[in-house]
Design an enzyme around this catalytic site. Structure first.
Site, mmCIF file in Angstrom:
data_model
loop_
_atom_site.group_PDB
_atom_site.id
_atom_site.type_symbol
_atom_site.label_atom_id
_atom_site.label_comp_id
_atom_site.label_asym_id
_atom_site.label_seq_id
_atom_site.Cartn_x
_atom_site.Cartn_y
_atom_site.Cartn_z
ATOM 1 N N GLU A 36 0.809 -1.219 0.000
ATOM 2 C CA GLU A 36 0.000 0.000 0.000
ATOM 3 C C GLU A 36 0.840 1.265 0.000
ATOM 4 O OE1 GLU A 36 -3.703 2.070 2.504
ATOM 5 O OE2 GLU A 36 -2.908 0.120 3.110
ATOM 6 N N LYS A 59 -8.486 -1.109 1.246
ATOM 7 C CA LYS A 59 -9.505 -1.513 2.218
ATOM 8 C C LYS A 59 -10.327 -2.613 1.570
ATOM 9 C CE LYS A 59 -9.209 -0.045 6.230
ATOM 10 N NZ LYS A 59 -7.912 -0.707 6.224
#
Length: 925
Positions: free
Chosen positions: A727, A744
């Site tokens: 990420e 997410k």
């Protein structure tokens, strides 16, 4: 936890008719030093008159016959034959929400000029009324969403008083602002049938001007994003308020459904137009049968006040911009119809209309840019009065800019006034570099280069490692060790905030290339120091013309999660065992271009010195590398992951039962409106002895390659970091483009190709995971919106599913153009910690998480990466990471808790995220 909304002791029911003399009603507003709870157990309150489980809230008022301290100007209802102005000046009240700057961005484009943003406790009423009625600084007011309830004074601040007294100024309330509009006139605020966060609903409206040009009803294409646990009780709606929009209480829609799962962005998408067959018929508050509908919009019968329960600023709301345009038009028409004062009439057509507003904008940016993040500890009356004094000084100080430079545009002045002035003590840095075409694969790739050049003595080394480059996720790797005369190490530790005498800040230790160490206290904190450091460097852009990457030397290291205390959180409940920030200043490095197979060596130096010798030595070593001689005697032990305290495995900080109970606590907070999403985490730990840390990292990158992986070694701190993060937190390139890529939504890979594809599709179509992702996308849009040019923040990729070695993840991309007056560190501070690790609203969520989690996150949830000396940067989110410190390996993991979360499933997801790094440690040990 069995909680209900509370009636405060001094409450009186709000008037429901304009017949009451509002001038004699004053609100009980105060600024407590700690949050005042608006919740008590249900058993402690009297039963409601309504047959429901929730306890209602009545409006909190105090009647007083004291005259107000200011003289209100008369607003004559005289038609004015005027044309509509080219801009509208908005005061945007921020209720400490994480979506306010999405509204700011929308209004900047729609209004033609950015709004002024103040937090709901920045000004007292006398100060606010001065700007509204004496300075005539604003045409309308927008009240933002926020956590909590309008019944809690600290949650809503001055907004209730504003809604009560500003009867002659157009106001739009969003979510919490909408509830406040109902509450201030006597409506009850109750729990919604269910919490709705990050989910879409179709809305029907009654044709009110606020919804002009927007379709209505089922299948019409008017889908909105909702973030709320509380609602206005439609039965308690007084006659003075008119319902203008509704939705079904239980009807929500996924952003991406089975029939359109290939859609990547909802912006501008429209659907076939149909309307609801059944219209909203019961009259609110007249005792008729309860409607299954939930109020989505209200307006005042006589005042230009409107409220919407949903979030028009969300990236997934259809026709959201049109609502803000309609409010702009409502404002223009209102002021065209009614004459407020002679001074307002005088400058309707002139540039002077922007005068006071622009001065206030300058003050807002210069005085409030740091304090707008502030938490409870910064909200004392003295500090706020001081802020207003400073604001007035800035307003007066910039008067000449508006008066004497009218030929310049507002935004030009806005940027010039805030540009960072050149420092007289700047250091002039020069860059030298060499390129080797198609060399990387010949010398063993990035792994061979790092092990050959730096692996034999890995102390004080770094490797920002794009070990997963497929599908263009990453392109460059950077590596290096202790270099030339500019090399140094910075180690920062926050001061002990449990000490009541402490005012924050912390201790910075600086080690030079010769080994000498200096320690000093940074009263303003690490971010402020780093900002000044980066701005002290002067450079020539011609030095790096031809380089395809943005890191040319500078700071490489990490920022720990606890530095959230420099970004608005009042304090950290748990002290980190590792330093809160650790960086090398790198004056020499090697870069690998995985796309072209090219290798670069770079060195920076001051004008009076040279780094030619290092370049010569590095070139000789690089060209003599043998690709077959690569370090990596990796052990192939296969031990199962366990969450017990057995010697072979990791011991969890919290048991399975405790973690599940923590998830339930989060769900209660969400139900009561305290948060939309809480990213709960925990730690797993394992004692280690004589572990080859670099060998472990090489093993981890083979088993779990990632685009934002990293190796950092700080021997003086007995600290090694082995990171396999997928990420990106935030990147700023040389074109001043900011990019965030939050993750997410996570699901395990399948055992077979067919199962794997089914699991991937399951993740893509999951309403719960879509809600998680959407909430963080809107949060990151907000964070970028603080420091980006108005209208530039956009979402080119929304809810893409990416596949890695062990998991599928849902990833979105947010971009924006950095404002010229914002520095690199300003951008990071505006968004730190990454929203995917906190939840939303960010400040309230971090405070709640601190109260639930039992230890510091340390480096986990922070970021690793570089700040180049030319103020570009690229930082990851520290997840899927092994921290080796003082004879212990630790791994942090967690997940986002939303209203749709299942506690058991959340525990399983947390364990899944520890699987790859934990297995790497156990296998290699």
């Amino acid at each position: 936890m069995n909680l209900a909304l509370r009636l405060l002791p001094s409450e009186l029911t709000c008037p429901t008719s304009e017949d009451i003399q509002y001038a004699n009603v004053n609100f009980l507003l105060f600024k407590p030093s700690v949050r005042v709870s608006c919740f008590i157990k249900k058993d402690d309150v009297q039963p409601s008159n309504y047959d429901r489980k929730n306890v209602t809230i009545s409006c909190q008022l105090m009647h007083s016959h004291l005259e107000e301290s200011f003289k209100r100007k008369k607003r004559l209802q005289v038609p004015l034959p005027l044309q509509k102005p080219d801009f509208v000046r908005t005061l945007l009240i921020d209720n400490y929400d994480s979506y306010t700057y999405n509204i700011y961005q929308e209004l900047s484009v729609v209004n033609g000029v950015p709004p002024v943003v103040i937090q709901n406790d920045d000004w007292i009423w006398e100060e606010l009324s001065h700007y509204l009625y004496e300075e005539n600084a604003f045409d309308n007011i927008v009240i933002s969403p926020g956590p909590g309830s309008p019944a809690c004074p600290q949650d809503i601040g001055i907004c209730l008083q504003l809604l009560h007294k500003c009867w002659d100024i157009p106001v739009l309330g969003v979510c919490l602002g909408h509830q406040a509009l109902g509450y201030v006139h006597g409506a009850h605020i109750v729990h919604a049938p269910e919490p709705i966060h990050g989910r879409l609903s179709e809305v029907e409206h009654g044709g009110c001007q606020l919804f002009h040009g927007i379709p209505s009803g089922r299948n019409s294409g008017f889908k909105v994003v909702r973030y709320h646990s509380l609602v206005i009780d439609s039965e308690s709606l007084p006659e003075v308020l008119i319902p203008i929009a509704w939705t079904s209480s239980s009807s929500t829609l996924p952003f991406v459904g089975p029939k359109d799962h290939n859609i990547s962005n909802a912006l501008g998408t429209q659907r076939e137009k149909n309307v609801f067959v059944d219209s909203f018929s019961p009259k609110a508050g007249n005792g008729t049968t309860r409607s299954p509908r939930v109020l989505m919009g209200i307006k005042h019968r006589t005042r230009p006040h409107y409220g919407v329960q949903f979030h028009p600023e969300s990236v997934a709301t259809f026709h959201g911009s049109q609502i803000f345009k309609n409010f702009r038009d409502i404002t223009n028409e209102y002021w065209l119809r009614y004459k407020s004062s002679q001074s307002r009439e005088k400058h309707v057509h002139s540039y002077g209309k922007l005068k006071n507003f622009f001065k206030l904008s300058l003050a807002h940016m210069q005085v409030s840019s740091a304090s707008r993040h502030c938490g409870d500890s910064y909200r004392s009356i003295n500090s706020e009065n001081s802020k207003v004094d400073q604001l007035n000084k800035v307003v007066n100080g910039h008067r000449h800019m508006v008066d004497d430079n009218a030929e310049m545009t507002c935004l030009e002045k806005f940027n010039i006034a805030n540009v960072h002035h050149a420092r007289t003590d700047r250091k002039c840095l020069k860059l030298k570099w060499r390129k080797y075409t198609h060399l990387a694969s010949q010398v063993g790739g990035a792994k061979g280069i790092f092990c050959g050049l730096f692996g034999r003595e890995p102390k004080n080394t770094f490797w920002l490692d794009s070990s997963s480059t497929e599908k263009g996720r990453a392109r460059f790797s950077f590596m290096g060790g202790k270099g030339g005369p500019l090399w140094k190490q910075l180690t920062f530790r926050l001061s002990d905030q449990s000490d009541e005498c402490s005012k924050g800040g912390g201790y910075l230790s600086m080690e030079s290339c010769e080994g000498s160490t200096e320690t000093r206290f940074l009263e303003e904190g690490f971010f402020d120091f780093l900002n000044k450091e980066l701005q002290s460097y002067h450079y020539d852009e011609k030095d790096y013309e031809g380089l395809p990457f943005d890191f040319h030397g500078g700071y490489v290291g990490y920022i720990g999660y606890n530095l959230k205390s420099e970004c608005g959180v009042a304090s950290n409940r748990h002290k980190s065992e590792t330093p809160d920030a650790c960086f090398f200043f790198v004056d020499s490095l090697v870069a690998v271009d995985h796309k072209t197979d090219n290798v670069y060596i770079l060195a920076i130096h001051e004008e009076s010195s040279s780094m030619t010798q290092w370049l010569d030595d590095a070139e000789e070593k690089l060209l003599n590398l043998n690709g077959s001689e690569i370090m990596g005697s990796e052990k192939q032990y296969l031990h199962p992951l366990t969450c017990s305290s057995q010697k072979a495995g990791f011991a969890a900080e919290k048991s399975r039962e405790q973690y599940i109970e923590d998830v339930k606590k989060c769900l209660e907070y969400i139900k009561d409106g305290e948060s939309y999403e809480l990213c709960l985490t925990t730690q797993m730990r394992k004692p280690i002895e004589n572990l080859d840390s670099l060998g472990l990292y090489l093993h981890l990158r083979e088993r779990n390659p990632a685009p934002y992986a990293a190796w950092l070694n700080f021997p003086k701190e007995d600290l090694c970091i082995c990171c396999s993060s997928p990420e990106r937190f935030l990147q700023l390139d040389r074109n001043n483009i900011l990019e965030a890529k939050p993750i997410k939504g996570t699901i395990a890979r399948g055992a077979t190709a067919e199962e794997d594809e089914q699991l991937k599709l399951k993740l893509q179509l999951s309403e719960k995971d879509q809600a998680e992702n959407l909430m963080i996308v809107d949060l990151l849009r907000n964070d970028l919106g603080r420091v980006c040019d108005p209208g530039s923040v956009h979402v080119p990729r929304l809810m893409d599913v990416e596949s890695y070695a062990t998991v599928h993840t849902m990833v979105s991309t947010i971009r924006g153009k950095k404002r010229s007056d914002a520095s690199a560190v300003d951008c990071v501070r505006a968004a730190f910690p990454g929203g995917s690790m906190t939840g939303a609203p960010k400040l309230r969520s971090m405070e709640l998480l601190d109260s639930i989690e039992s230890c510091s996150r340390g480096i986990y949830s922070g970021c690793i990466g570089f700040f180049s000396y030319n103020q570009t940067f690229d930082l990851n989110i520290v997840i899927r990471t092994v921290i080796i410190h003082d004879g212990e390996a630790s791994i942090g993991a967690g997940g986002a808790i939303v209203s749709l979360s299942n506690p058991e499933d959340e525990y399983k997801e947390m364990i899944l995220k520890t699987k790859a790094p934990a297995k790497a440690v156990i296998d290699f040990e």
